[in-house]
Motif scaffolding. Structure first.
Motif, mmCIF file in Angstrom:
data_model
loop_
_atom_site.group_PDB
_atom_site.id
_atom_site.type_symbol
_atom_site.label_atom_id
_atom_site.label_comp_id
_atom_site.label_asym_id
_atom_site.label_seq_id
_atom_site.Cartn_x
_atom_site.Cartn_y
_atom_site.Cartn_z
ATOM 1 N N TYR A 22 0.826 -1.208 0.000
ATOM 2 C CA TYR A 22 0.000 0.000 0.000
ATOM 3 C C TYR A 22 0.859 1.257 0.000
ATOM 4 N N LYS A 23 1.963 1.225 0.749
ATOM 5 C CA LYS A 23 2.857 2.395 0.787
ATOM 6 C C LYS A 23 3.488 2.619 -0.586
ATOM 7 N N LEU A 24 3.916 1.529 -1.264
ATOM 8 C CA LEU A 24 4.461 1.673 -2.616
ATOM 9 C C LEU A 24 3.418 2.271 -3.551
ATOM 10 N N THR A 34 -2.406 -3.334 -9.227
ATOM 11 C CA THR A 34 -1.262 -3.575 -10.115
ATOM 12 C C THR A 34 -0.035 -3.948 -9.296
ATOM 13 N N VAL A 35 0.205 -3.251 -8.195
ATOM 14 C CA VAL A 35 1.324 -3.585 -7.312
ATOM 15 C C VAL A 35 1.173 -5.026 -6.821
ATOM 16 N N THR A 36 -0.043 -5.397 -6.441
ATOM 17 C CA THR A 36 -0.314 -6.758 -5.976
ATOM 18 C C THR A 36 -0.028 -7.776 -7.070
ATOM 19 N N LYS A 37 -0.389 -7.474 -8.314
ATOM 20 C CA LYS A 37 -0.128 -8.392 -9.427
ATOM 21 C C LYS A 37 1.371 -8.554 -9.669
ATOM 22 N N TYR A 38 2.134 -7.481 -9.543
ATOM 23 C CA TYR A 38 3.597 -7.595 -9.652
ATOM 24 C C TYR A 38 4.139 -8.491 -8.535
ATOM 25 N N CYS A 39 3.618 -8.334 -7.343
ATOM 26 C CA CYS A 39 4.085 -9.138 -6.207
ATOM 27 C C CYS A 39 3.756 -10.615 -6.387
ATOM 28 N N LYS A 40 2.578 -10.899 -6.920
ATOM 29 C CA LYS A 40 2.146 -12.284 -7.114
ATOM 30 C C LYS A 40 2.678 -12.896 -8.403
ATOM 31 N N GLY A 41 3.207 -12.052 -9.289
ATOM 32 C CA GLY A 41 3.691 -12.552 -10.569
ATOM 33 C C GLY A 41 2.578 -12.826 -11.563
ATOM 34 N N GLU A 49 7.233 2.433 -17.304
ATOM 35 C CA GLU A 49 6.998 3.534 -16.362
ATOM 36 C C GLU A 49 6.884 3.007 -14.932
ATOM 37 N N HIS A 50 6.168 1.903 -14.752
ATOM 38 C CA HIS A 50 6.034 1.327 -13.415
ATOM 39 C C HIS A 50 7.387 0.858 -12.891
#
Length: 71
Positions: A22-24, A34-41, A49-50
């Protein structure tokens, strides 16, 4: 047919640096999902850009976040 795979390591980087997803999201304006999807792959399209935003915010290299593993 793919000759390798991409491994996402953002979750490890966040844990190592003590930064919550959440902080990111708040620091970069990258949508939380989207951050969660990057974390889960499970992200389907990698945004340059991300990657730039994440690397700048987390003070890391692209290869700290994603890795290509050849089969």
């Amino acid at each position: 047919m793919a000759k390798g795979k991409i491994i996402f390591k953002l979750d490890k980087v966040l844990k190592d640096k003590g930064v919550a997803k959440y902080k990111l999201h708040r620091l970069t304006d990258i949508p939380y999902d989207t951050v969660t999807k990057y974390c889960k792959g499970t992200i389907l399209r990698i945004s340059i850009e991300h990657l730039l935003l994440m690397c700048n915010t987390l003070k890391c290299k692209v290869e700290d976040i994603i890795e290509y593993v050849k089969k």
